[in-house]
Design a protein around this motif. Structure first.
Motif, short mmCIF file in Angstrom:
data_model
loop_
_atom_site.label_atom_id
_atom_site.label_comp_id
_atom_site.label_asym_id
_atom_site.label_seq_id
_atom_site.Cartn_x
_atom_site.Cartn_y
_atom_site.Cartn_z
N LYS A 1 0.84 -1.19 0.00
CA LYS A 1 0.00 0.00 0.00
C LYS A 1 0.88 1.24 0.00
CE LYS A 1 -3.65 -2.32 2.62
NZ LYS A 1 -2.93 -3.62 2.66
N VAL A 2 0.49 2.21 -0.80
CA VAL A 2 1.17 3.51 -0.82
C VAL A 2 0.26 4.51 -0.12
CG1 VAL A 2 2.13 5.35 -2.25
CG2 VAL A 2 2.36 2.96 -2.96
N GLU A 3 0.74 5.07 0.97
CA GLU A 3 -0.05 6.00 1.76
C GLU A 3 0.47 7.41 1.54
OE1 GLU A 3 -0.82 4.93 5.75
OE2 GLU A 3 -1.00 2.78 5.32
N LEU A 4 -0.39 8.27 1.05
CA LEU A 4 -0.05 9.66 0.78
C LEU A 4 -0.83 10.55 1.74
CD1 LEU A 4 -0.19 9.61 -3.13
CD2 LEU A 4 1.80 9.26 -1.66
N TYR A 5 -0.11 11.39 2.47
CA TYR A 5 -0.73 12.25 3.47
C TYR A 5 -0.90 13.66 2.93
CZ TYR A 5 0.21 8.42 6.65
OH TYR A 5 0.23 7.19 7.24
N PHE A 6 -2.04 14.25 3.26
CA PHE A 6 -2.37 15.60 2.82
C PHE A 6 -2.71 16.47 4.03
CE2 PHE A 6 -3.21 12.90 -0.77
CZ PHE A 6 -2.83 13.64 -1.88
N PRO A 7 -2.46 17.79 3.92
CA PRO A 7 -2.82 18.68 5.02
C PRO A 7 -4.34 18.80 5.14
CG PRO A 7 -2.03 19.95 3.15
CD PRO A 7 -1.78 18.50 2.82
N ALA A 8 -4.83 18.77 6.37
CA ALA A 8 -6.27 18.89 6.61
C ALA A 8 -6.70 20.34 6.77
CB ALA A 8 -6.66 18.09 7.86
N ASP A 9 -5.73 21.25 6.82
CA ASP A 9 -6.06 22.67 6.91
C ASP A 9 -4.91 23.48 6.28
OD1 ASP A 9 -3.97 23.01 8.95
OD2 ASP A 9 -5.40 22.14 10.36
N PRO A 10 -5.17 24.74 5.93
CA PRO A 10 -4.13 25.55 5.27
C PRO A 10 -2.87 25.72 6.11
CG PRO A 10 -6.29 26.58 5.03
CD PRO A 10 -6.46 25.45 6.01
N GLU A 11 -3.03 25.83 7.41
CA GLU A 11 -1.86 26.02 8.29
C GLU A 11 -0.91 24.83 8.21
OE1 GLU A 11 -5.18 28.52 9.36
OE2 GLU A 11 -5.04 26.32 9.27
N SER A 12 -1.46 23.63 8.15
CA SER A 12 -0.62 22.44 8.08
C SER A 12 0.11 22.38 6.74
CB SER A 12 -1.47 21.17 8.26
OG SER A 12 -2.04 21.13 9.55
#
Length: 277
Positions: A254-265
């Protein structure tokens, strides 16, 4: 229909491959088939329809009155949506050699796969991404993931499962109860899909002991909120898998790609990448 013999049969290993380990007694095929059918909550009739045989033949297979062919086992595996490892085991219990190999991640044949994974992860920067195997061992991380998880002791070759059960993780994940709850659910789903994996079940049970708060999030997706080094990062993940695996490693990768949940992150991750780049 073809292969619907009803005579009693004696199993023996055929087309054996040197160096292949046969882990299960061949007489276990009927119980293996019944176990997987029950796990998928299918009746004999439903399985017969999906596998394009008669329900009578399914009954004979489950009682040991009929012997399956390799082709029949392939059809049953497809109908039951069994992972490749389980299909190998079913072949072995019926007296055949396993069909699917498990190549090493660094094998020459895996070079195109490694390149594809590297492309996905590297182009995902400055957001973190990683590739994990069946037991959540990390095969590859991008630079952002190394920056983020390195201080927690997670590196390539390390285990996300070990990280999840470590004592210091609740101190750095702000919404740990919710994260633990969702991780436990995912582990149980993955274990069930593979016919039961003791390690996944054990970690799921451990995480399930974390009490859930009364005021749980109603957001579209529950992020993982990390607090470390004066930063607060809220991240959610997407998971990608290979669509046509014929190898045991790729079947579970599995390839797990993380994204910011808010603009600050998002801003914090971009700033961190510039500082450390």
């Amino acid at each position: 229909m073809s292969g619907e013999a009803s005579e009693a049969i004696t199993f023996q290993v055929t087309d054996a491959v040197p160096g292949v380990r046969y882990a299960a007694p061949m007489t276990e095929f009927p119980s293996t088939l019944k176990t997987w059918r029950a796990a998928r909550r299918m009746s004999q009739l439903q399985l017969a329809v999906e596998a394009e045989v008669s329900s009578r033949h399914i009954s004979f297979l489950e009682t040991g009155r009929a012997r399956p062919s390799r082709e029949m086992i392939g059809r049953l595996g497809e109908a039951l949506q069994m992972p490749l490892d389980a299909r190998n085991q079913m072949l072995v219990t019926a007296g055949f050699a396993p069909r699917y190999q498990q190549r090493r991640w660094q094998a020459d044949e895996m070079a195109p796969v490694r390149e594809a994974v590297a492309h996905m992860l590297d182009n995902h920067a400055p957001y973190p991404g990683l590739a994990v195997d069946r037991l959540w061992s990390v095969l590859r991380m991008n630079a952002s993931a190394r920056l983020l998880y390195g201080p927690l002791g997670l590196t390539e070759g390390g285990s996300l499962l070990d990280l999840l059960v470590s004592d210091h993780v609740p101190d750095v994940i702000e919404n740990w109860p919710e994260v633990a709850h969702h991780a436990a659910r995912r582990l149980r789903i993955e274990s069930a899909a593979q016919g039961g994996v003791a390690r996944l079940d054990a970690v799921a049970e451990h995480l399930a002991q974390v009490p859930l708060p009364a005021d749980r999030s109603l957001a579209p997706v529950v992020p993982t909120i990390l607090r470390a080094g004066g930063m607060r990062l809220a991240l959610f993940a997407t998971i990608a898998q290979f669509g046509t695996p014929e190898d045991l490693l790729l079947d579970d990768l599995k390839v797990e790609l993380y994204f910011p949940a808010d603009p600050e992150s998002g801003e914090a991750l971009r700033a961190l990448a510039k500082v450390c780049g």
